[in-house]
Write a protein that holds these residues in place. Structure first.
Motif, PDB file in Angstrom:
ATOM      1  N   SER A   1      55.195 -49.535  17.614  1.00 34.81           N
ATOM      2  CA  SER A   1      53.897 -49.710  18.265  1.00 34.81           C
ATOM      3  C   SER A   1      52.803 -49.877  17.222  1.00 34.81           C
ATOM      4  N   SER A   2      51.875 -50.763  17.505  1.00 37.78           N
ATOM      5  CA  SER A   2      50.808 -51.038  16.546  1.00 37.78           C
ATOM      6  C   SER A   2      49.804 -49.905  16.526  1.00 37.78           C
ATOM      7  N   GLY A   3      49.186 -49.701  15.364  1.00 36.82           N
ATOM      8  CA  GLY A   3      48.182 -48.666  15.209  1.00 36.82           C
ATOM      9  C   GLY A   3      48.781 -47.280  15.299  1.00 36.82           C
ATOM     10  N   GLY A   4      47.935 -46.266  15.271  1.00 38.73           N
ATOM     11  CA  GLY A   4      48.407 -44.898  15.326  1.00 38.73           C
ATOM     12  C   GLY A   4      48.253 -44.262  16.689  1.00 38.73           C
ATOM     13  N   PHE A   5      47.668 -44.985  17.633  1.00 42.31           N
ATOM     14  CA  PHE A   5      47.398 -44.404  18.942  1.00 42.31           C
ATOM     15  C   PHE A   5      47.283 -45.500  19.984  1.00 42.31           C
ATOM     16  N   SER A   6      47.382 -45.093  21.236  1.00 43.14           N
ATOM     17  CA  SER A   6      47.086 -45.964  22.366  1.00 43.14           C
ATOM     18  C   SER A   6      46.044 -45.256  23.215  1.00 43.14           C
ATOM     19  N   VAL A   7      45.070 -46.006  23.703  1.00 36.75           N
ATOM     20  CA  VAL A   7      43.994 -45.404  24.477  1.00 36.75           C
ATOM     21  C   VAL A   7      43.603 -46.335  25.611  1.00 36.75           C
ATOM     22  N   VAL A   8      43.374 -45.771  26.793  1.00 36.58           N
ATOM     23  CA  VAL A   8      42.915 -46.547  27.940  1.00 36.58           C
ATOM     24  C   VAL A   8      41.643 -45.902  28.475  1.00 36.58           C
ATOM     25  N   GLY A   9      40.837 -46.705  29.146  1.00 35.84           N
ATOM     26  CA  GLY A   9      39.583 -46.156  29.633  1.00 35.84           C
ATOM     27  C   GLY A   9      38.983 -46.952  30.770  1.00 35.84           C
ATOM     28  N   ARG A  10      37.976 -46.359  31.348  1.00 34.35           N
ATOM     29  CA  ARG A  10      37.227 -46.979  32.438  1.00 34.35           C
ATOM     30  C   ARG A  10      35.804 -46.421  32.360  1.00 34.35           C
ATOM     31  N   ASN A  11      34.816 -47.175  32.811  1.00 33.59           N
ATOM     32  CA  ASN A  11      33.470 -46.611  32.806  1.00 33.59           C
ATOM     33  C   ASN A  11      32.812 -46.746  34.170  1.00 33.59           C
ATOM     34  N   ILE A  12      31.905 -45.800  34.444  1.00 33.08           N
ATOM     35  CA  ILE A  12      31.172 -45.792  35.705  1.00 33.08           C
ATOM     36  C   ILE A  12      29.690 -45.596  35.388  1.00 33.08           C
ATOM     37  N   PRO A  13      28.809 -46.141  36.201  1.00 34.44           N
ATOM     38  CA  PRO A  13      27.382 -45.930  35.973  1.00 34.44           C
ATOM     39  C   PRO A  13      27.018 -44.464  36.199  1.00 34.44           C
ATOM     40  N   TRP A  14      26.080 -43.955  35.395  1.00 35.80           N
ATOM     41  CA  TRP A  14      25.708 -42.547  35.502  1.00 35.80           C
ATOM     42  C   TRP A  14      24.386 -42.430  36.246  1.00 35.80           C
ATOM     43  N   GLU A  15      24.462 -41.873  37.436  1.00 34.33           N
ATOM     44  CA  GLU A  15      23.283 -41.751  38.298  1.00 34.33           C
ATOM     45  C   GLU A  15      23.154 -40.325  38.823  1.00 34.33           C
ATOM     46  N   PHE A  16      23.584 -39.359  38.015  1.00 30.79           N
ATOM     47  CA  PHE A  16      23.693 -37.992  38.482  1.00 30.79           C
ATOM     48  C   PHE A  16      22.943 -37.044  37.550  1.00 30.79           C
ATOM     49  N   SER A  17      22.568 -35.889  38.078  1.00 30.99           N
ATOM     50  CA  SER A  17      21.871 -34.898  37.282  1.00 30.99           C
ATOM     51  C   SER A  17      22.701 -33.625  37.208  1.00 30.99           C
ATOM     52  N   GLY A  18      22.485 -32.855  36.154  1.00 27.71           N
ATOM     53  CA  GLY A  18      23.212 -31.617  35.958  1.00 27.71           C
ATOM     54  C   GLY A  18      23.204 -31.212  34.503  1.00 27.71           C
ATOM     55  N   LYS A  19      23.886 -30.105  34.211  1.00 21.07           N
ATOM     56  CA  LYS A  19      23.916 -29.594  32.841  1.00 21.07           C
ATOM     57  C   LYS A  19      25.237 -29.885  32.130  1.00 21.07           C
ATOM     58  N   THR A  20      26.340 -29.841  32.876  1.00 19.12           N
ATOM     59  CA  THR A  20      27.660 -29.974  32.249  1.00 19.12           C
ATOM     60  C   THR A  20      28.538 -30.918  33.040  1.00 19.12           C
ATOM     61  N   ILE A  21      29.243 -31.765  32.337  1.00 13.75           N
ATOM     62  CA  ILE A  21      30.223 -32.646  32.979  1.00 13.75           C
ATOM     63  C   ILE A  21      31.620 -32.211  32.561  1.00 13.75           C
ATOM     64  N   GLU A  22      32.521 -32.236  33.508  1.00 12.10           N
ATOM     65  CA  GLU A  22      33.905 -31.812  33.254  1.00 12.10           C
ATOM     66  C   GLU A  22      34.853 -32.858  33.825  1.00 12.10           C
TER      67      GLU A  22
ATOM     68  N   MET B   1      47.001 -41.319  23.648  1.00 12.85           N
ATOM     69  CA  MET B   1      48.161 -40.691  23.028  1.00 12.85           C
ATOM     70  C   MET B   1      48.297 -41.211  21.606  1.00 12.85           C
ATOM     71  N   SER B   2      48.560 -40.305  20.662  1.00 13.90           N
ATOM     72  CA  SER B   2      48.823 -40.712  19.283  1.00 13.90           C
ATOM     73  C   SER B   2      50.278 -40.419  18.945  1.00 13.90           C
TER      74      SER B   2
END
Length: 778
Positions: A95-116, A181-182
């Motif tokens: 496998s190329s590189g040292g890791f594989s990573v996947v992702g997705r993004n969503i617009p941030w329209e929320f308020s608060g102190k901590t995201i989990e 994953m690495s």
């Protein structure tokens, strides 16, 4: 540094923020991943399906999830936690590189102190680690990043729930999240959740996020559709006047109180004044335009407590003698600029630049990338030149090491960048500018696909410059073994063009701190081209041989060799007297074990002909010294005195147990860059250490990212890194105590001559050749 490549291993280095010395590659690949798709609004039902991986699929791939490498975004309908599908990552030794990573993004329209973010994960024979990750983004840059590296989820584990948390940044506009994953093995993710202050995301949606404060960048939209400037040529007078404008615009950007306070859209103010400067018939007319321009900003109040330049531990002074050059500026303009400089106040904040906490490298806030402009656009192309040129002028810690007169570089670059008549020509012209900074961290990393030679295929061999010539050093895929090329072959021509001519064409586009590093990066790319047959002329045993070989799609190749360390285990005993440790696969939590395992040996070889997999400076370095030992110091810029750089206090290693008492031999070469160089500095501070090898990459210091018009990205080394006695490392690299380089004969024989020299350093010069071969080829 062929931009090496990058990812969320940032977290490990953040544990010691004062020593956050990142290799550009990891960051950029990750940054590019996070920008791969603009967030689109999602309803609750759709997001629930996304988090459970129950969305539309394209073959084995999860629709809408992006990844690096792209082929790793896989579905699994057999091993699931809930629903019908899970997401699987799978890696092996090829496998190329040292890791594989996947992702997705969503617009941030929320308020608060901590995201989990919570999720169920499963692993099978993972040698590195698997984990969730998330990033907060403001549309211009990364604000915060978290992953699970510290949780060390590796090996084989059944489904279990894991979580990561971050405080919510006030400027967040999008949340980017995913799974990584690495190493090698298999890992699965399923049934993710996003919570704010412990409540599911959509419960929080009932309380709308407070609107983000608007800045002048939001309010001023005059040139959102383009600069409306058309140019087909530049006269000498125009180039001269544009050069002066670039210097004045940059000075005002970082010194005028109205601009440092964020009251002007300074990019668009440039576009407003450009037509008048281009129309000026001579220098005096252009200077009169600039004087009126500054006057229209309003008066700068005299300061009662003006800024003084602190002379303590001063490394670089601001380069501002030109403000008093009446011949260049004329009396009125010169007096105006000098008055602005004299009446500046203490500036702990600037609108267009700030400093990363605890580290001090510049953070170029509010620099827009203008990815939607249509190229060519001479106005925005001039803006790109001015932005980068002035960042070097005021915020590059190695400004004193530039090989050329930086003012002359501005003049030379103006026609090339301004008149570039298509997007590719513009990117190449910017690459050429960046290369003149001679910083291996710098490049137009977003645009390497247009850097020559281009093509989607590549010969299945590894190339390395040895004895100044490009040599086949090994194979990057099975196809290499039947290609007709052999290790030790010297490439003399590619497709009928001599290597000398190709290097002449290509070199100016390769940003590098020194020549060995430039050749390193060219070697990794030089056999690219169109898919199909390539004609390669090589020299083998002094005989010229012409070979017809097939270029292979790059995704079908193993990873191009980026390290020169010993294949196999991370730590091993080469003999009862010699221990070997390579940092490309090292683990922080195993530092004491490495030293304990080497305790009975005469010497420990630490191979840093690579990029360390984890941050070992303190955790291992403290086991190599006998007393508190200084090993490095930094320089950082001054927000109140742009262009000034001051030394920090030295950093030191404090001895810890178990302590290694034998000889220490550190191996380095042109692949040793950034964190690898910083690590070498720390380890060589041991009284028993010697460095063996050759010139390193000469690019040390935390990187700072620079957005450029057109949606492009560059970087620079953002802090200066020096030895405790203020001896420099940039461009010079880590100078070995003993220089040893590979030879062509050694490549042909399959020898590691640098490692052999290290063994002899420990056990003596009379080691039989057959014993050396056994030790170095385990």
């Amino acid at each position: 540094m062929t931009l090496h490549s990058v990812v969320p291993m940032i977290r490990v280095m953040l544990k010691r923020s004062s020593t956050l010395l990142l290799c550009s590659t990891i960051i950029l690949a990750f940054a590019a991943l996070c920008r791969a798709q603009s967030p689109a609004p999602l309803d609750q039902a759709t997001l629930t399906k996304i988090l459970g991986f129950e969305i539309e699929r394209i073959g084995e791939k999860q629709s809408g999830w992006f990844g690096n490498p792209p082929a790793t975004v896989l579905n699994d309908d057999k091993i699931i936690h809930g629903g019908q599908w899970s997401l699987r990552l799978e890696r092996n030794a090829q496998s190329s590189g040292g890791f594989s990573v996947v992702g997705r993004n969503i617009p941030w329209e929320f308020s608060g102190k901590t995201i989990e973010i919570r999720g169920f994960l499963r692993t099978e024979d993972v040698t590195g680690y698997a984990g969730l990750w998330m990033r907060q983004d403001n549309g211009r840059q990364m604000l915060a990043l978290e992953n699970m590296q510290s949780q060390e989820l590796k090996g084989t584990h059944d489904w279990a729930e894991y979580k990561i948390t971050l405080p919510i940044h006030a400027e967040t506009r999008s949340l980017v999240f995913g799974f990584l994953m690495s190493g090698t093995g298999k890992a699965w993710a399923d049934d993710l959740q996003i919570l704010i202050d412990g409540r599911p995301l959509w419960d929080t949606a009932k309380t709308p996020k407070a609107p983000e404060p608007k800045t002048v960048l939001d309010r001023d939209n005059e040139y959102d559709g383009g600069s409306r400037i058309a140019l087909s040529d530049l006269s000498k007078v125009q180039i001269q006047n544009l050069a002066t404008l670039g210097k004045v615009w940059g000075f005002l950007k970082y010194h005028h109180p109205l601009i440092t306070a964020g009251e002007r859209h300074w990019d668009y103010d440039l576009l407003r004044v450009l037509p008048s400067i281009l129309a000026a018939t001579d220098r005096n007319a252009a200077n009169a335009v600039l004087a009126r321009w500054i006057k229209d900003l309003g008066p700068v109040k005299p300061c009662s407590s003006c800024v003084k330049l602190n002379e303590t531990e001063l490394h670089l002074r601001p380069k501002l003698a030109w403000l008093a050059d009446n011949k260049l500026l004329g009396t009125e303009l010169s007096a105006s600029l000098q008055s602005i400089h004299a009446n500046r106040l203490v500036n702990t904040e600037q609108f267009y630049v700030s400093k990363f906490p605890n580290v001090g490298n510049p953070k170029f806030e509010h620099e827009l990338g203008y990815q939607n402009i249509k190229l060519p656009d001479p106005g925005f192309q001039i803006l790109a030149l001015y932005r980068f040129w002035n960042i070097i002028e005021y915020w590059f810690p190695y400004r004193d090491l530039l090989s050329e007169d930086w003012d002359k570089v501005l003049i030379d670059s103006l026609p090339k960048i301004t008149l570039a008549n298509n997007a590719e020509a513009y990117q190449l012209a910017v690459m050429e500018l960046i290369a003149r900074v001679h910083d291996t961290h710098a490049n137009l990393w977003s645009s390497l696909r247009v850097r020559p030679p281009t093509g989607t295929c590549q010969l299945p061999v590894n190339v390395r410059f040895v004895e100044g010539r490009p040599v086949i050093s090994g194979y990057s895929g099975k196809a290499g073994e039947t290609s007709g090329m052999k290790p030790g072959d010297i490439i003399t021509e590619l497709d009928g063009v001599t290597i000398a001519k190709l290097l002449e064409r290509w070199s100016r586009y390769y940003a590098a701190s020194n020549e060995p590093t430039r050749l390193r990066d060219i070697a990794m790319q030089m056999t690219r081209g169109e898919c199909g047959k390539a004609t390669v002329r090589v020299s083998r045993n002094n005989a010229a041989i012409e070979i017809s070989s097939e270029r292979v799609a790059r995704e079908q190749l193993n990873a191009i060799a980026r390290t020169h360390d010993l294949p196999g285990e991370t730590f091993r005993l080469l003999s009862k007297d010699v221990a070997y440790l390579k940092l490309s696969a090292v683990k922080m939590d195993q530092a004491a074990k490495y030293v304990e395992s080497a305790a009975s040996t005469k010497g420990l070889i630490i191979d840093i002909r690579n990029y360390p997999s984890e941050f070992m400076v303190f955790v291992l370095g403290s086991l190599l010294v006998d007393q508190k030992t200084d090993f490095a110091r930094f320089t950082a810029g001054d927000l109140s005195n742009p262009g000034a750089f001051h030394y920090s206090l030295p950093l030191s290693l404090t001895p810890q147990e178990p302590r290694y008492a034998g000889k220490i031999v550190i191996l380095v070469d042109e692949t040793s860059q950034s964190q690898a160089e910083y690590t070498s500095m720390a380890f060589r501070s041991s009284p028993r250490a010697r460095v063996i090898g050759s010139t390193t990459a000469g690019a040390d210091g935390n990187i700072s990212e620079i957005p450029l018009p057109g949606g492009f990205r560059s970087m620079i080394s953002g802090i200066g890194v020096f030895y405790p006695d203020k001896k420099p490392t940039q461009r010079i690299g880590i100078v070995p105590d003993r220089e040893v380089k590979p030879t062509i004969a050694g490549i042909r024989a399959g020898r590691d001559e640098v490692l052999e020299a290290a063994i002899r350093e420990i056990v003596g010069k009379d080691v039989p050749a057959e014993q050396l071969e056994k030790m170095t080829k385990q």
